[in-house]
Design a protein around this motif. Structure first.
Motif, short mmCIF file in Angstrom:
data_model
loop_
_atom_site.label_atom_id
_atom_site.label_comp_id
_atom_site.label_asym_id
_atom_site.label_seq_id
_atom_site.Cartn_x
_atom_site.Cartn_y
_atom_site.Cartn_z
N LEU A 165 0.83 -1.20 0.00
CA LEU A 165 0.00 0.00 0.00
C LEU A 165 0.87 1.25 0.00
N LEU A 166 1.91 1.27 0.83
CA LEU A 166 2.81 2.42 0.87
C LEU A 166 3.48 2.65 -0.48
N GLU A 167 3.89 1.56 -1.11
CA GLU A 167 4.52 1.69 -2.42
C GLU A 167 3.52 2.19 -3.47
N SER A 168 2.29 1.70 -3.39
CA SER A 168 1.29 2.06 -4.40
C SER A 168 0.92 3.54 -4.33
N LEU B 3 10.48 5.64 -0.32
CA LEU B 3 10.73 5.06 0.99
C LEU B 3 12.23 4.81 1.21
N PHE B 4 12.70 5.19 2.38
CA PHE B 4 14.06 4.88 2.83
C PHE B 4 13.94 3.90 3.98
N ASP B 5 14.83 2.90 4.02
CA ASP B 5 14.80 1.99 5.16
C ASP B 5 15.70 2.46 6.29
N HIS B 6 16.26 3.67 6.16
CA HIS B 6 17.10 4.25 7.22
C HIS B 6 16.70 5.70 7.43
#
Length: 524
Positions: free
Chosen positions: A92-95, A100-103
């Motif tokens: 959902l976040l991607e859509s 997005l950063f994982d850090h």
């Protein structure tokens, strides 16, 4: 999630059998290469004061314009983090289109790497995902925290009273008062830059050994919460749309504009990233070769091979079905075998073949798992990886036409022959379902050989001709005017043996019956 991590290597070991594949950080990477290229977890240092935090920008504004009202500076962005708990929440976040950063982006990076996992989060769980969103963003039903209210501009600002705010000077002052002045580039204090550059790679057997572009890949740059992304064009050039005045962190995100992603970060992020380090805001250029970092070379080569293949599927070229969009390609450095298991697109895991074994984890594997696996061990040159990628994407095109039921039978044959023969992928050709393999491998080896010749010239390679199936049939037809598109047009879902293939080709190519009969008699 933990059980998924245990099951995934087992599933991939069994299924990655379809085709046996046969540190300097790069030249021209820029004048300020003050980093160590690594692929381990990012190592963070101390937390830094965010110069784009609204209250810090207001302080800088008051310093520059003491007679004006600070109300001219109001929050226009939010620095947030999300903690997805399920694959659906992450998807959902991607859509939504979030970058997005994982850090966290407001920490010093002591050692850059491919991924980060918050030490406070269990290794088997999703880690925090960081993003910058508009101030009026409507948050989805995913756990989140607002970390900072921010003010980010990209050009001079006009106040309510019509006065002009020099954004470049304001940004510089915000960096100074937050203790980040050393991150500004002196020559760019008065004039900002839109980062631009070129990413290239060397194929020593093509283009006269001269570098050519790394095509369609995403370049991401940021300084704190100021983020910009751009795709490279066919020739590897990129141009950001935002201005920067401070040193910028550069990364390649291997998520291509042509609808495929390479690798994964940790587990959940379906695209590898390669850190290129910190450089000036003017931009960064990179040339990759076999003497470069090996993972970067492999990722870039596979990216270009897939970009090339998908681009050639159109009506003006090969006129065949492209692989399905949102294709997931994983690279395995310790494997020589490659495969087109099409797991992400529902093959195998959504059938009775493995559903009983996988249970509720079938959906998780379908979301995260690859469609294509590429074993990079034993593939030292660009041309070796190019050949392998073309073979597996030929399978993916076949999947697009024939569908999941066909593919499940094909994979079942691979599994059965691998188990019964002690590791022989293709069996002897006498087993049940062997026809699925016969038709599929004839097509993949034939197209691999033709695309290899198209790129490198010379004689058509004899890939696959030593096996019990005969890709030579398609080569014979190709030499006599039956096109790749014609051959592909015969690969319907019901074409699962050699005799049906022959008859379907005759119906696709009326007037060519005698040539087709000659080919099948000669090689079969």
């Amino acid at each position: 999630m933990k059980r998924y991590l245990v099951l995934m290597p087992l599933v991939m070991t069994i299924l990655s059998c379809s085709k046996d594949g046969i540190p300097d950080s790069g030249a021209g990477i820029g004048p300020e290469r003050d980093y160590l290229l690594a692929h381990d977890m990012i190592v963070l240092g101390e937390k830094l004061e965010n110069p784009y935090k609204t209250e810090n920008v207001r302080r800088a504004y008051s310093s520059l314009y003491p007679t004006r009202s600070g109300s001219d500076i109001s929050t226009n962005n939010l620095y947030v983090r999300f903690l997805p708990e399920t694959p659906a929440e992450y998807e959902l976040l991607e859509s939504i289109g979030l970058e997005l950063f994982d850090h966290p982006v407001d920490y010093e990076i002591l050692k850059d790497g491919d991924y980060y996992h918050d030490p406070a989060i269990a290794e088997d769980d999703f880690t925090w995902q960081y993003a910058v969103v508009p101030e009026d963003f409507e948050f989805p039903d995913v756990k989140h925290e607002v970390l900072d209210e921010c003010f980010i501009a990209d050009s001079d600002i006009r106040t309510r009273s019509g006065e002009v705010i020099d954004w470049s000077a304001l940004e510089t002052e915000a960096y100074r008062i937050t203790g980040n002045a050393d991150r500004l580039v002196p020559e760019s204090r008065a004039q900002k830059s839109k980062p631009s550059g070129r990413l290239t790679i060397v194929d020593s057997h093509a283009n006269g050994g001269k570098p050519f572009g790394i095509s369609g890949v995403r370049v991401r740059c940021n300084t704190f919460v100021k983020i910009a992304t751009a795709y490279t064009d066919r020739d590897g050039y990129y141009q950001m749309k935002k201005n920067f005045s401070a040193k910028v962190n550069y990364r390649i995100v291997f998520k291509n504009e042509r609808g495929f992603a390479i690798g994964f970060n940790k587990v959940i992020v379906p695209a590898s990233t390669s850190a290129l380090g910190k450089s000036g805001p003017q931009g960064l250029s990179v040339t990759v070769s076999t003497s470069s970092d090996r993972k970067l070379f492999n990722r870039s080569t596979v990216n270009n091979a897939a970009y090339d293949y998908i681009g050639r599927c159109g009506e003006d070229d090969m006129d065949i079905a492209a692989p399905p969009s949102d294709l997931r390609i994983w690279l395995f450095s310790e494997m020589t075998a490659s495969s087109a298991v099409m797991l992400h697109h529902g093959a195998v895991v959504q059938s009775s073949l493995l559903s009983g074994f996988l249970g509720i984890f079938a959906d998780i594997i379908s979301f995260f798992a690859p469609d294509i696996t590429i074993g990079t061990k034993g593939n030292p040159e660009y041309r070796d990886l190019y050949s392998t990628v073309c073979h597996e994407l030929a399978h993916a095109s076949h999947f697009s036409r024939a569908g999941k039921d066909y593919w499940n039978n094909y994979i079942l044959f691979v599994l059965s022959s691998w188990i019964s023969s002690g590791g022989t992928t293709y069996g002897s050709g006498t087993e049940s379902l062997a026809g699925y393999c016969e038709v599929g491998e004839m097509w993949a080896y034939y197209l691999e050989s033709e695309m290899y010749k198209d790129r490198y010239g010379g004689q058509t390679p004899s890939f696959g001709t030593s096996f019990w199936f005969r890709p030579q049939i398609f080569r014979y037809l190709d030499d006599r005017g039956i096109s790749r598109s014609d051959i592909f047009g015969a690969l319907d879902a019901d074409v699962a043996d050699i005799s049906t293939l022959e008859e379907r080709l005759k119906s696709v190519c009326p007037g060519k019956e005698s040539v087709i009969e000659q080919a099948f008699r000669r090689y079969n």
